[in-house]
Write a protein that holds these residues in place. Structure first.
Motif, PDB file in Angstrom:
ATOM      1  N   VAL A 114       0.838  -1.203   0.000  1.00  0.00           N
ATOM      2  CA  VAL A 114       0.000   0.000   0.000  1.00  0.00           C
ATOM      3  C   VAL A 114       0.875   1.256   0.000  1.00  0.00           C
ATOM      4  N   GLN A 115       1.978   1.216   0.732  1.00  0.00           N
ATOM      5  CA  GLN A 115       2.879   2.372   0.763  1.00  0.00           C
ATOM      6  C   GLN A 115       3.470   2.634  -0.619  1.00  0.00           C
ATOM      7  N   ARG A 116       3.772   1.574  -1.359  1.00  0.00           N
ATOM      8  CA  ARG A 116       4.316   1.738  -2.699  1.00  0.00           C
ATOM      9  C   ARG A 116       3.269   2.331  -3.649  1.00  0.00           C
ATOM     10  N   TYR A 117       2.029   1.864  -3.532  1.00  0.00           N
ATOM     11  CA  TYR A 117       0.962   2.439  -4.347  1.00  0.00           C
ATOM     12  C   TYR A 117       0.836   3.940  -4.067  1.00  0.00           C
ATOM     13  N   PHE A 118       0.856   4.303  -2.786  1.00  0.00           N
ATOM     14  CA  PHE A 118       0.753   5.712  -2.392  1.00  0.00           C
ATOM     15  C   PHE A 118       1.929   6.511  -2.949  1.00  0.00           C
TER      16      PHE A 118
END
Length: 201
Positions: free
Chosen positions: A119-123
């Motif tokens: 999720v952090q990478r998507y953000f």
């Protein structure tokens, strides 16, 4: 007028469902960064990856071997030397079903790390795109949108996700297709999930 021949669909990649062992093999921040770079930018060496990541080459080499052991990447044969090996992502689509691990205490930690990092990478991708200098055509073409007025059953949400995936598949070029001169790599991120209703107290 003769009928236009229908373009054949690109061959589907082999798919594997991640098990507990492979999940633990991937669920590490640096390994996920390495895997993402090889997935998005193609083959690289440990030295090249280390420079981009600001890491020691030996450390990156160790994580590359670990990813290869679990089948996420492989050495690109016929390229490089014994001292400088090139690595690439394997041509496999990895599928993760979180329900496989939620009741497994030995894997719950790895699942938590993996999902948090993902999720952090998507953000970070979205933030990077918004902060970069693009010409007006690309700014107009991109989108960051959300739709929050839907009410669905689990079956309806599953069907929606399947339809969205089919749309992406129709726009995915064949592996041997020649891209247009002004084409750039495009990332499509879809997040669809239920929301807990907050009733008034």
């Amino acid at each position: 007028m003769a009928d236009t021949p229908e373009r054949p669909s690109p061959p589907a990649k082999p798919t594997r469902r991640l098990d507990a062992r492979s999940l633990r093999g991937l669920a590490h921040p640096l390994r996920m960064s390495i895997f993402e770079m090889l997935s998005l930018d193609g083959p690289a060496t440990a030295t090249g990856l280390a420079g981009r990541l600001g890491e020691n080459t030996g450390t990156v080499s160790w994580h590359l071997r670990h990813l290869a052991e679990h089948g996420f990447i492989e050495e690109e044969t016929g390229r490089g030397t014994k001292r400088e090996r090139w690595w690439k992502r394997t041509a496999v689509t990895n599928q993760l079903n979180t329900t496989d691990f939620r009741d497994d205490p030995d894997t719950r930690g790895a699942l938590s790390v993996y999902l948090h990092e993902l999720v952090q990478r998507y953000f970070n991708r979205v933030v990077r795109y918004l902060g970069e200098d693009w010409d007006e055509r690309w700014h107009s073409a991109g989108t960051v949108s959300d739709w929050s007025d839907l009410r669905m059953t689990p079956e309806q949400l599953t069907a929606l996700n399947a339809e969205l995936a089919a749309v992406i598949a129709r726009h995915t070029p064949a592996p041997d297709a020649e891209p247009a001169p002004d084409a750039l790599p495009v990332v499509v991120q879809l997040q669809s999930f239920p929301r807990k209703e907050r009733g008034s107290a």
